[in-house]
Motif scaffolding. Structure first.
Motif, PDB file in Angstrom:
ATOM      1  N   GLY A   1      29.910  16.270   3.060  1.00 16.26           N
ATOM      2  CA  GLY A   1      29.824  17.326   2.050  1.00 16.26           C
ATOM      3  C   GLY A   1      28.875  18.436   2.455  1.00 16.26           C
TER       4      GLY A   1
ATOM      5  N   ARG B   1      21.628  13.548   4.879  1.00 19.87           N
ATOM      6  CA  ARG B   1      23.072  13.389   5.033  1.00 19.87           C
ATOM      7  C   ARG B   1      23.487  13.505   6.505  1.00 19.87           C
ATOM      8  NH1 ARG B   1      25.575  16.887   0.247  1.00 19.87           N
ATOM      9  NH2 ARG B   1      23.453  17.662   0.047  1.00 19.87           N
TER      10      ARG B   1
ATOM     11  N   SER C   1      18.988  15.728  -8.192  1.00 20.44           N
ATOM     12  CA  SER C   1      20.406  16.061  -8.014  1.00 20.44           C
ATOM     13  C   SER C   1      20.880  15.628  -6.623  1.00 20.44           C
ATOM     14  CB  SER C   1      20.658  17.556  -8.223  1.00 20.44           C
ATOM     15  OG  SER C   1      20.214  18.289  -7.127  1.00 20.44           O
TER      16      SER C   1
ATOM     17  N   ALA D   1      21.411  11.919  -6.642  1.00 20.81           N
ATOM     18  CA  ALA D   1      22.688  11.566  -7.267  1.00 20.81           C
ATOM     19  C   ALA D   1      23.836  11.786  -6.279  1.00 20.81           C
ATOM     20  CB  ALA D   1      22.892  12.396  -8.534  1.00 20.81           C
ATOM     21  N   GLN D   2      23.766  12.891  -5.505  1.00 23.49           N
ATOM     22  CA  GLN D   2      24.816  13.164  -4.508  1.00 23.49           C
ATOM     23  C   GLN D   2      24.845  12.066  -3.448  1.00 23.49           C
ATOM     24  OE1 GLN D   2      23.814  17.040  -2.990  1.00 23.49           O
ATOM     25  NE2 GLN D   2      25.170  18.089  -4.417  1.00 23.49           N
TER      26      GLN D   2
ATOM     27  N   ILE E   1      25.550  16.975  -8.960  1.00 27.39           N
ATOM     28  CA  ILE E   1      25.954  18.371  -9.173  1.00 27.39           C
ATOM     29  C   ILE E   1      26.724  18.772  -7.920  1.00 27.39           C
ATOM     30  CG2 ILE E   1      25.159  20.736  -9.595  1.00 27.39           C
ATOM     31  CD1 ILE E   1      22.501  19.596 -10.576  1.00 27.39           C
ATOM     32  N   PRO E   2      27.925  19.341  -8.059  1.00 24.88           N
ATOM     33  CA  PRO E   2      28.662  19.726  -6.847  1.00 24.88           C
ATOM     34  C   PRO E   2      27.913  20.795  -6.044  1.00 24.88           C
ATOM     35  CG  PRO E   2      29.947  20.171  -8.852  1.00 24.88           C
ATOM     36  CD  PRO E   2      28.612  19.712  -9.293  1.00 24.88           C
ATOM     37  N   GLY E   3      28.100  20.795  -4.733  1.00 25.83           N
ATOM     38  CA  GLY E   3      27.478  21.814  -3.876  1.00 25.83           C
ATOM     39  C   GLY E   3      25.998  21.541  -3.661  1.00 25.83           C
TER      40      GLY E   3
ATOM     41  N   ARG F   1      28.130  26.887  -8.281  1.00 30.05           N
ATOM     42  CA  ARG F   1      28.198  25.434  -8.518  1.00 30.05           C
ATOM     43  C   ARG F   1      28.588  25.107  -9.963  1.00 30.05           C
ATOM     44  NH1 ARG F   1      22.520  23.080  -6.657  1.00 30.05           N
ATOM     45  NH2 ARG F   1      23.686  21.147  -6.396  1.00 30.05           N
TER      46      ARG F   1
END
Lengths: 232, 320
Positions: free
Chosen positions: A137, A157, A183, A186-187, B268-270, B287
């Motif tokens: 990602g 990552r 955040s 969480a990803q 959260i995307p991105g 986002r």
């Protein structure tokens, strides 16, 4: 057949001092088994020996007692070829993402190092690097950047992606999200779950963050005064 | 005193901070405005690199020389961004104190902790060494560090104990404002809980206003009266703690709260944008799941209707 990584009666004692030697017992008679597609959570306070146990399982440190069995064979008795295979199939991801990458090499060079080790033809390097970033990602603009120029989450990552190139079956995750923001954490957790689902990876998740361990693990153990007990 | 009647003691108005780097201009704080009221705790929350600590350092003029600062920081009726170093030395410590994130690095490793806690009394108040060390000892006792702790060195203490020493040093001159910059960063759960409890004790006993800078939402929820949420150098939402946590209005605040364990770590995307080439318009819009055409324009910070004073609710979003 599912592979397994097993620790049997592991003990570790550190010695210190040159003349007046003293001994400190870190681990005592620890046995556990990691299975593919499963996550085993390991918790404990700082200094309880969690990382030492992780390193022993990854073959990065030798125990003073007990054995580590990979596919039923003691890793200390593996032939060179078998040990190389073990090293590839059992990987460790460390807490400090920036420390896992060479600060003087760009992200592209860091990925190419692993592709070179795997003897992938040079013509495929660019495409494989882009594939890796997509799986993780990450944007392809990161390839020309250095570890100091990207965020902790992005570094983590990249480090995880490099490990995945080796196609491991087990991963020792040592506090993989404790240096990350909420955040990004969480990803990262979502990515680890997806990878486990898609590739059947087995994880030993070492963390002091009880919420993270409860979210990820199928079974949880606590390391206390060198001994391991299941979490009630 | 009800929160709406509290008097503001620090006013930050349209504070912008930029740094010139070899890669371009980094806009670390972008028109940040807030009021800190007496006897209140305002938490400035956001993710690493969003500019929280830059705001704190700007207030105390602790930024490096390549920083370009615009706006106003009003304290005791004056813009302290225009104060010279002599005035700032007087303000730092005695009127506005700061607790930094790494206590072990902030304390001098070769000076006993009692001497370090006593130093502000000697420098700012001219109190003789013997008496000031005695006062420091009393202060350390109140922080739960009893016995011979004053004659010990920082390396003999745990991270949590050193953080208490830092808090004692910051509090010894009874400042009107305490700025706590990530006081729990890098500490494990048990130590972080200790530090939170110390910070709460300070808030309850000293009457000082606390500007808490943290990425730890749990801590902000436990300690603060009001919360300001920062994203990419801007405050995107500000309001009372309960309003922010129970009824977030900005999509970023809502998304950030969804990353909490009790919400199942929903990502959260991105990723966070670069501060050098940040998106035009709303900085969160690339986002944001709720973006629409207007989000390409810069949204103003607007006060929600029916809110005012310390319970005022502000949101920087075109949806409001």
């Amino acid at each position: 057949m599912l592979a397994s990584l097993k620790a049997v009666g592991i003990g570790k004692v550190y010695e210190s001092g040159l003349i007046f030697k003293s001994q400190k017992t870190i681990l005592q008679n620890i046995s556990l088994e990691l299975e593919e597609g499963q996550t085993l959570g390991l918790m404990g306070v700082s200094g309880s020996g969690k990382t030492t146990l992780g390193k022993i399982l990854a073959g990065l440190e030798r125990p003073t007692a007990g054995r580590v069995l990979f596919g039923g064979k003691d890793i200390q008795r593996l032939h060179k070829k078998e040990f190389t295979l073990f090293r590839r199939q059992v990987q460790m991801v460390f807490q400090d993402p920036e420390g896992s990458l060479n600060p003087r090499k760009s992200i592209e060079e860091a990925i190419h190092d692993v592709l070179g080790l795997l003897k992938i033809p040079k013509g495929e390097w660019r495409e494989r690097s882009l594939d890796l970033l997509e799986t993780m990602g990450l944007s392809d603009e990161l390839l020309c950047r250095y570890p100091g120029q990207i965020s902790g989450g992005q570094n983590q990552r990249v480090a995880l992606g490099r490990v995945l190139l080796l196609n491991p079956r087990f991963m020792i995750l040592d506090e993989p999200t404790s240096a990350l923001d909420l955040s990004v954490q969480a990803q990262m957790l979502s990515l680890l779950k997806d990878l486990q689902r898609d590739r059947g990876l087995g994880y030993l998740l070492i963390s002091h963050q009880s919420d993270v361990v409860k979210y990820m693990a199928h079974e949880i153990f606590i390391l206390e005064e060198g001994r391991m007990k299941p979490m009630s | 005193m009800s929160s709406s009647k509290k008097r503001p003691i620090l006013g930050v108005d349209e504070l912008s901070v930029s740094f010139q780097t070899s890669l371009g201009e980094v806009l670390a704080a972008d028109e940040v405005s807030f009021r800190l009221h007496e006897d209140e705790t305002l938490a400035l929350v956001g993710e690493t690199g969003c500019g929280k600590s830059v705001v704190a350092s700007s207030i105390l003029q602790l930024l490096p020389k390549n920083a370009e600062v615009h706006g106003q920081v009003v304290f005791e009726g004056r813009d302290i961004l225009r104060s010279d170093e002599r005035e700032m030395s007087h303000i730092r410590g005695s009127k506005i104190a700061v607790i930094f994130q790494n206590p072990s690095m902030s304390l001098n490793p070769i000076i006993r902790v009692g001497e370090q806690v006593a130093e502000p009394l000697q420098v700012h108040r001219g109190i003789p060494r013997h008496r000031s060390v005695q006062m420091a000892l009393d202060h350390l006792n109140r922080m739960g560090l009893r016995g011979d702790t004053a004659i010990m060195y920082p390396f003999q203490f745990s991270g949590g104990m050193n953080q208490r020493v830092m808090i004692a040093t910051s509090m010894i001159l009874s400042p009107q404002i305490i700025i706590a910059d990530e006081p729990t960063k890098g500490l494990d759960d048990a130590l972080a809980r200790d530090v939170v409890s110390e910070v709460m004790k300070i808030r309850d006993s000293s009457g000082a206003a606390l500007l808490l800078i943290t990425h730890d939402l749990q801590m902000a929820r436990d300690v603060s009266d009001r919360v300001a949420v920062m994203y990419c150098g801007q405050i995107v939402e500000m309001g009372s703690r309960d309003d922010i946590f129970e009824n977030p209005q900005h999509p970023y605040t809502a998304a950030l709260l969804n990353c909490l364990p009790e919400k199942g770590f929903q990502p959260i995307p991105g990723s966070s944008p670069s501060m050098i080439h940040s998106p035009d318009g709303c900085k969160f819009h690339p986002r944001c799941q709720k973006r629409f055409e207007r989000c390409r324009l810069r949204p103003p910070m607007e006060v929600l209707a029916g809110t005012k004073g310390a319970s005022e609710r502000q949101v920087r979003c075109w949806l409001r």
